[in-house]
Design a protein around this motif. Structure first.
Motif, PDB file in Angstrom:
ATOM      1  N   CYS A 197      -7.945 -10.180  15.654  1.00  0.00           N
ATOM      2  CA  CYS A 197      -8.490  -9.589  14.436  1.00  0.00           C
ATOM      3  C   CYS A 197      -8.068  -8.124  14.290  1.00  0.00           C
ATOM      4  CB  CYS A 197     -10.015  -9.696  14.424  1.00  0.00           C
ATOM      5  SG  CYS A 197     -10.643 -11.379  14.339  1.00  0.00           S
ATOM      6  N   ILE A 198      -8.159  -7.367  15.368  1.00  0.00           N
ATOM      7  CA  ILE A 198      -7.753  -5.960  15.344  1.00  0.00           C
ATOM      8  C   ILE A 198      -6.284  -5.836  14.955  1.00  0.00           C
ATOM      9  CG2 ILE A 198      -7.264  -3.953  16.829  1.00  0.00           C
ATOM     10  CD1 ILE A 198      -9.811  -4.707  18.421  1.00  0.00           C
ATOM     11  N   GLU A 199      -5.445  -6.662  15.549  1.00  0.00           N
ATOM     12  CA  GLU A 199      -4.008  -6.592  15.260  1.00  0.00           C
ATOM     13  C   GLU A 199      -3.714  -6.988  13.809  1.00  0.00           C
ATOM     14  OE1 GLU A 199      -2.562  -9.026  18.480  1.00  0.00           O
ATOM     15  OE2 GLU A 199      -2.328  -7.269  19.785  1.00  0.00           O
ATOM     16  N   GLU A 200      -4.413  -7.981  13.295  1.00  0.00           N
ATOM     17  CA  GLU A 200      -4.225  -8.380  11.901  1.00  0.00           C
ATOM     18  C   GLU A 200      -4.698  -7.278  10.957  1.00  0.00           C
ATOM     19  OE1 GLU A 200      -2.726 -10.935  10.426  1.00  0.00           O
ATOM     20  OE2 GLU A 200      -2.259 -12.100  12.211  1.00  0.00           O
ATOM     21  N   LEU A 201      -5.838  -6.677  11.254  1.00  0.00           N
ATOM     22  CA  LEU A 201      -6.329  -5.575  10.421  1.00  0.00           C
ATOM     23  C   LEU A 201      -5.379  -4.391  10.472  1.00  0.00           C
ATOM     24  CD1 LEU A 201     -10.133  -5.806  11.280  1.00  0.00           C
ATOM     25  CD2 LEU A 201      -9.058  -6.304   9.059  1.00  0.00           C
ATOM     26  N   LYS A 202      -4.837  -4.122  11.659  1.00  0.00           N
ATOM     27  CA  LYS A 202      -3.873  -3.032  11.822  1.00  0.00           C
ATOM     28  C   LYS A 202      -2.634  -3.279  10.955  1.00  0.00           C
ATOM     29  CE  LYS A 202      -1.598  -2.432  15.742  1.00  0.00           C
ATOM     30  NZ  LYS A 202      -1.293  -2.120  17.146  1.00  0.00           N
TER      31      LYS A 202
END
Length: 190
Positions: free
Chosen positions: A141-146
């Motif tokens: 999720c963090i990587e997708e949001l980034k």
């Protein structure tokens, strides 16, 4: 002939996050490797910082195989899997049948070694693998949001809440000391 390892090799063909628009795809082989790294780290943290006695190697091995049944079942999206207790219970039964089918692909003398990898007897091992699995989902999720993909905003909040509810000191430590780095760019990591 024994087909167990040929099936395990097919983990790379099972995609995760099927209901979501992804900026990059993730398969269960990649995911399982990441969960193994994270679970091992959580076990080491438990032992070194919080007085635990868990076998970090057993935790890593269980994490490597934690989604092996999905080779036969596919990856059930979380909103469906957890929609209600009846669906969750039915899916657990399907997962168990798939794991037994995989184990039946081994010669009898090897089965016990892999049975513990697919069905850890130690509840601590299972607890750490579950925590690492949730942490891996949160990192996705963090990587997708980034990457600017707001499709994962709700999933990020849900995975963070699920980790909060686990109340595991080694997980909290990892989140405080290591998780912030996942939001940084390569240049910022230096």
């Amino acid at each position: 002939m024994n087909h167990f390892f040929a099936y395990i090799n097919r983990m790379r063909f099972i995609q995760r996050w099927a209901l979501m628009r992804n900026s990059y795809t993730e398969n269960i082989q990649e995911h399982s490797h990441q969960v193994a790294v994270l679970a091992h780290a959580l076990a080491v943290l438990r032992n070194e910082k919080f007085g635990g006695q868990v076998d970090a190697g057993a935790v890593a091995v269980a994490a490597l195989y934690h989604d092996a049944g999905e080779i036969l079942t596919g990856d059930m999206p979380t909103p469906i899997k957890y929609y209600n207790p009846a669906i969750r219970q039915a899916y657990k039964a399907v997962e168990q049948v798939a794991e037994e089918k995989l184990l039946d692909m081994l010669p009898p003398e090897l089965r016990p070694a892999y049975e513990d990898a697919l069905h850890p007897a130690d509840p601590e091992v299972e607890e750490l693998v579950k925590a690492a699995d949730k942490l891996s989902a949160h990192i996705k999720c963090i990587e997708e949001l980034k990457a600017g993909n707001n499709e994962f905003r709700q999933a990020a909040a849900q995975t963070a809440a699920a980790m909060d509810a686990m109340r595991l000191p080694e997980l909290d430590y990892f989140r405080e000391h290591f998780l912030p780095s996942y939001s940084l760019t390569l240049d910022e990591l230096e």
